[in-house]
Design an enzyme around this catalytic site. Structure first.
Site, PDB file in Angstrom:
ATOM      1  N   GLN A 135      -9.160   2.163  -0.492  1.00  0.00           N
ATOM      2  CA  GLN A 135      -9.010   2.458  -1.916  1.00  0.00           C
ATOM      3  C   GLN A 135     -10.002   3.533  -2.344  1.00  0.00           C
ATOM      4  O   GLN A 135      -9.652   4.482  -3.041  1.00  0.00           O
ATOM      5  CB  GLN A 135      -9.215   1.182  -2.738  1.00  0.00           C
ATOM      6  CG  GLN A 135      -8.096   0.165  -2.508  1.00  0.00           C
ATOM      7  CD  GLN A 135      -8.296  -1.133  -3.240  1.00  0.00           C
ATOM      8  OE1 GLN A 135      -9.350  -1.376  -3.834  1.00  0.00           O
ATOM      9  NE2 GLN A 135      -7.292  -1.990  -3.200  1.00  0.00           N
ATOM     10  N   ARG A 177       1.372   4.188  -3.172  1.00  0.00           N
ATOM     11  CA  ARG A 177       1.109   5.613  -2.917  1.00  0.00           C
ATOM     12  C   ARG A 177       2.358   6.456  -3.153  1.00  0.00           C
ATOM     13  O   ARG A 177       2.283   7.554  -3.710  1.00  0.00           O
ATOM     14  CB  ARG A 177       0.573   5.774  -1.489  1.00  0.00           C
ATOM     15  CG  ARG A 177      -0.877   5.286  -1.373  1.00  0.00           C
ATOM     16  CD  ARG A 177      -1.245   4.981   0.064  1.00  0.00           C
ATOM     17  NE  ARG A 177      -2.659   4.670   0.228  1.00  0.00           N
ATOM     18  CZ  ARG A 177      -3.210   3.472  -0.031  1.00  0.00           C
ATOM     19  NH1 ARG A 177      -2.480   2.482  -0.482  1.00  0.00           N
ATOM     20  NH2 ARG A 177      -4.511   3.287   0.157  1.00  0.00           N
ATOM     21  N   SER A 226       0.834  -1.214   0.000  1.00  0.00           N
ATOM     22  CA  SER A 226       0.000   0.000   0.000  1.00  0.00           C
ATOM     23  C   SER A 226       0.865   1.259   0.000  1.00  0.00           C
ATOM     24  O   SER A 226       0.570   2.229  -0.696  1.00  0.00           O
ATOM     25  CB  SER A 226      -0.896   0.014   1.249  1.00  0.00           C
ATOM     26  OG  SER A 226      -1.829  -1.017   1.175  1.00  0.00           O
ATOM     27  N   ARG A 250     -12.845 -14.480  -1.533  1.00  0.00           N
ATOM     28  CA  ARG A 250     -11.996 -15.089  -0.495  1.00  0.00           C
ATOM     29  C   ARG A 250     -12.797 -15.782   0.609  1.00  0.00           C
ATOM     30  O   ARG A 250     -12.193 -16.500   1.420  1.00  0.00           O
ATOM     31  CB  ARG A 250     -11.045 -14.036   0.105  1.00  0.00           C
ATOM     32  CG  ARG A 250      -9.921 -13.679  -0.837  1.00  0.00           C
ATOM     33  CD  ARG A 250      -8.896 -12.753  -0.224  1.00  0.00           C
ATOM     34  NE  ARG A 250      -7.877 -12.428  -1.225  1.00  0.00           N
ATOM     35  CZ  ARG A 250      -7.093 -11.353  -1.175  1.00  0.00           C
ATOM     36  NH1 ARG A 250      -7.222 -10.488  -0.178  1.00  0.00           N
ATOM     37  NH2 ARG A 250      -6.201 -11.141  -2.112  1.00  0.00           N
ATOM     38  N   ARG A 300      -2.881 -14.148  -2.072  1.00  0.00           N
ATOM     39  CA  ARG A 300      -3.006 -14.382  -0.624  1.00  0.00           C
ATOM     40  C   ARG A 300      -3.476 -15.816  -0.337  1.00  0.00           C
ATOM     41  O   ARG A 300      -3.124 -16.395   0.689  1.00  0.00           O
ATOM     42  CB  ARG A 300      -3.948 -13.368   0.020  1.00  0.00           C
ATOM     43  CG  ARG A 300      -3.557 -11.935  -0.254  1.00  0.00           C
ATOM     44  CD  ARG A 300      -3.320 -11.110   0.990  1.00  0.00           C
ATOM     45  NE  ARG A 300      -2.887  -9.772   0.594  1.00  0.00           N
ATOM     46  CZ  ARG A 300      -1.629  -9.325   0.654  1.00  0.00           C
ATOM     47  NH1 ARG A 300      -0.674 -10.082   1.146  1.00  0.00           N
ATOM     48  NH2 ARG A 300      -1.332  -8.113   0.255  1.00  0.00           N
ATOM     49  N   LYS A 330     -12.567  -9.485  -3.439  1.00  0.00           N
ATOM     50  CA  LYS A 330     -11.113  -9.316  -3.540  1.00  0.00           C
ATOM     51  C   LYS A 330     -10.619 -10.034  -4.809  1.00  0.00           C
ATOM     52  O   LYS A 330     -11.408 -10.318  -5.695  1.00  0.00           O
ATOM     53  CB  LYS A 330     -10.434  -9.839  -2.272  1.00  0.00           C
ATOM     54  CG  LYS A 330     -10.793  -9.024  -1.024  1.00  0.00           C
ATOM     55  CD  LYS A 330     -10.235  -7.624  -1.113  1.00  0.00           C
ATOM     56  CE  LYS A 330     -10.601  -6.770   0.072  1.00  0.00           C
ATOM     57  NZ  LYS A 330     -10.205  -5.373  -0.093  1.00  0.00           N
ATOM     58  N   ASP A 359      -6.719  -8.082   4.641  1.00  0.00           N
ATOM     59  CA  ASP A 359      -5.942  -8.938   3.741  1.00  0.00           C
ATOM     60  C   ASP A 359      -5.392 -10.183   4.439  1.00  0.00           C
ATOM     61  O   ASP A 359      -4.926 -11.111   3.783  1.00  0.00           O
ATOM     62  CB  ASP A 359      -4.793  -8.133   3.117  1.00  0.00           C
ATOM     63  CG  ASP A 359      -5.320  -7.057   2.169  1.00  0.00           C
ATOM     64  OD1 ASP A 359      -6.433  -7.211   1.635  1.00  0.00           O
ATOM     65  OD2 ASP A 359      -4.618  -6.044   1.982  1.00  0.00           O
ATOM     66  N   GLY A 368      -6.238  -3.770  -7.754  1.00  0.00           N
ATOM     67  CA  GLY A 368      -7.376  -2.941  -7.337  1.00  0.00           C
ATOM     68  C   GLY A 368      -6.919  -1.581  -6.838  1.00  0.00           C
ATOM     69  O   GLY A 368      -7.566  -0.562  -7.085  1.00  0.00           O
ATOM     70  N   ARG A 378     -14.219  -7.062 -10.585  1.00  0.00           N
ATOM     71  CA  ARG A 378     -14.386  -6.396  -9.275  1.00  0.00           C
ATOM     72  C   ARG A 378     -15.179  -5.095  -9.407  1.00  0.00           C
ATOM     73  O   ARG A 378     -15.146  -4.442 -10.449  1.00  0.00           O
ATOM     74  CB  ARG A 378     -12.992  -6.165  -8.654  1.00  0.00           C
ATOM     75  CG  ARG A 378     -12.286  -7.499  -8.413  1.00  0.00           C
ATOM     76  CD  ARG A 378     -10.897  -7.339  -7.872  1.00  0.00           C
ATOM     77  NE  ARG A 378     -10.901  -6.753  -6.538  1.00  0.00           N
ATOM     78  CZ  ARG A 378      -9.812  -6.412  -5.887  1.00  0.00           C
ATOM     79  NH1 ARG A 378      -8.627  -6.605  -6.434  1.00  0.00           N
ATOM     80  NH2 ARG A 378      -9.886  -5.893  -4.691  1.00  0.00           N
TER      81      ARG A 378
HETATM   82  C1  S3P Z   1      -5.638  -1.409  -0.013  1.00  0.00           C
HETATM   83  C2  S3P Z   1      -6.847  -1.415   0.607  1.00  0.00           C
HETATM   84  C3  S3P Z   1      -7.628  -2.629   0.870  1.00  0.00           C
HETATM   85  C4  S3P Z   1      -6.786  -3.888   0.722  1.00  0.00           C
HETATM   86  C5  S3P Z   1      -5.905  -3.848  -0.492  1.00  0.00           C
HETATM   87  C6  S3P Z   1      -4.977  -2.646  -0.443  1.00  0.00           C
HETATM   88  C7  S3P Z   1      -4.954  -0.113  -0.237  1.00  0.00           C
HETATM   89  O1  S3P Z   1      -8.721  -2.689  -0.028  1.00  0.00           O
HETATM   90  O2  S3P Z   1      -7.608  -5.032   0.658  1.00  0.00           O
HETATM   91  O3  S3P Z   1      -5.122  -5.024  -0.578  1.00  0.00           O
HETATM   92  O4  S3P Z   1      -3.737  -0.102  -0.500  1.00  0.00           O
HETATM   93  O5  S3P Z   1      -5.629   0.922  -0.147  1.00  0.00           O
HETATM   94  P1  S3P Z   1     -10.100  -1.912   0.312  1.00  0.00           P
HETATM   95  O6  S3P Z   1      -9.708  -0.520   0.537  1.00  0.00           O
HETATM   96  O7  S3P Z   1     -10.950  -2.044  -0.915  1.00  0.00           O
HETATM   97  O8  S3P Z   1     -10.665  -2.638   1.480  1.00  0.00           O
END
Ligand code: S3P
Length: 420
Positions: free
Chosen positions: A162, A25, A21, A336, A378, A332, A305, A89, A117
């Site tokens: 996200q 960013r 994450s 999952r 995962r 996901k 996760d 995602g 998704r």
């Molecule tokens: C993430 C947020 C999560 C997580 C993903 C990474 C991120 O998803 O499951 O692996 O980096 O912002 P959600 O925000 O949709 O829950």
């Protein structure tokens, strides 16, 4: 496929790859900022490479040297681009907000899993700021057209970092003030990094307020990913003792430790420090007898996760565990809830699906067998942990998807996993 032996003892000291994450960013935000930034210990898994590819397509300059990246933001973005987000995602959802904010005309698309998704969850809140975002029947490809943005209040119904991040990235360029709230606080790496880059952003519990701002590049030293460390921490709990070094322990990410507390796993945090606005620690985990647990909605976002792994640990615990409020798992990289339940049953465990979670009857031990990854990184890694801790080991089918978040997972395990 990979043949995985069971082992009597699993122990050692591990340096895990950088946080996924935070790496996404650091690449994306610096790619749209003034100046140049150096990112160290970046995760070079396939998902973050998707973010690099997209930011380069938009005009950012990114040099990669091992796990060190040099990112130079672009003052002028290319328009009319098609952005391939692969399996990621985080890439597609954050970039949709980024493109809407920067007035970039773009098509964002990805692989079959990503295309299945839900994308309305970003398109709809962004439209409240005046963004022009069209999905394809609620899915990718997603099309962004330039439009004037005006700040708004957005109350998210689901806790999603996200979606929250997409709205904040658009809010950075909107006239006036944008406020995003969520029912439970999700990971807050976006808020921390934008603040470090000079954004006018304020956080009050589950509400984040952002005003139009210009970002200045910031160097980021990425901590090890607790979501990747979790596999090694769990092997310590099941089979011996593990020390995971320099792991990010941002409180919005430490749900696995909450699960450990409830399961009765013995662990300690050592050498706590702050690096680049994120807390880190070395995490020592020791072999423990685990008992059944209950987890509910408010606890889920901080371990979203890690839930397949937590469910697996419940299968090794004593008694009946119940995990609810986790419907998000259904959307996901795989469903999952279904894939985790099948994985546990294929290992010889007892796991029943609920609409929003699982009931797992712990047996303290699992036989082993053949498990599929369902092309979900995962699930592949959770399966490998289950086999190592099982009585007779077995096989993981289609294991290469680990490269999404942990390219050298099997090498790092250091066990004699055979590729067949
Ligand atoms: C993430 C947020 C999560 C997580 C993903 C990474 C991120 O998803 O499951 O692996 O980096 O912002 P959600 O925000 O949709 O829950």
């Amino acid at each position: 496929m990979k043949v995985i032996p069971s082992v009597d003892v699993f122990e050692g000291e591990f340096e895990l790859p950088g946080d996924k994450s935070v790496t996404h960013r650091a690449i994306m935000f610096n790619g749209g900022a003034e100046g140049e930034a150096v990112i160290t210990n970046a995760l070079m898994g396939e998902d973050c490479l998707s973010t690099c590819r997209c930011m380069r397509s938009l005009g950012a300059k990114i040099e990669i040297d091992g796990t060190t990246l040099r990112v130079q933001g672009t003052p002028r973005f290319r328009r009319g681009v098609a952005l391939n987000c692969g399996n990621s995602g985080t890439t597609i959802r954050l970039l949709t907000g980024f493109a809407a904010g920067k007035g970039i005309e773009a098509k964002l698309y990805g692989d079959d899993s990503l295309s299945s998704r839900p994308m309305n969850r970003v398109a709809e809140p962004l439209s409240r700021l005046g963004a022009n975002v069209q999905t394809t029947d609620g899915h990718a490809p997603v099309y962004v057209q330039p439009s004037e943005l005006c700040g708004a209040r957005v109350d998210l119904k689901i806790a999603s970092a996200q979606v929250k991040s997409a709205v904040l990235l658009a809010g950075l360029s909107a006239e006036g003030e944008t406020v995003v709230t969520e029912p439970v606080k999700s990971r807050d790496h976006t808020e921390r990094m934008l603040a470090a880059m000079g954004a006018r952003i304020a956080v009050d519990n589950n509400a984040v307020t952002i005003k139009r701002s210009t970002l200045k590049a910031v160097d980021v030293c990425v901590p090890a990913d607790i979501s990747s460390a979790a596999y090694f921490m769990s092997l310590g709990a099941l089979k011996g003792e593990t020390l995971c070094k320099n792991v990010g322990i941002n409180p919005t990410r430490t749900g696995i430790l909450t699960a450990f507390d409830k399961l009765g796993v013995k662990y300690s945090l050592r050498n706590k420090r702050v690096s680049g606005g994120e807390e880190t620690a070395d995490i020592l985990v020791q072999k423990s007898n685990m008992q059944a647990i209950t987890l509910t909605a408010a606890e889920i976002p901080a371990m979203i996760d890690e839930l397949p792994l937590v469910a697996l640990l419940c299968a090794f615990a004593e008694g009946e565990s119940r995990i609810t409020g986790a419907r998000e798992l259904r959307v996901k990289e795989s469903d999952r809830i279904q894939t985790t339940a099948e994985l546990i049953r294929n290992l010889g465990g007892d796991c029943r699906e609920l609409d929003d979670g699982f009931v797992i009857r712990g047996k303290k031990t699992l036989a082993g067998g053949t498990v599929d990854s369902y092309l979900d990184h995962r699930i592949a890694m959770t399966g490998a942990v289950g086999l190592i801790a099982s009585q007779k080991g077995g096989t993981v089918l289609r294991p290469d998807c680990c490269a999404i978040s942990f390219p050298d997972f099997f090498e790092k395990l250091g066990i004699q996993a055979r590729q067949v």
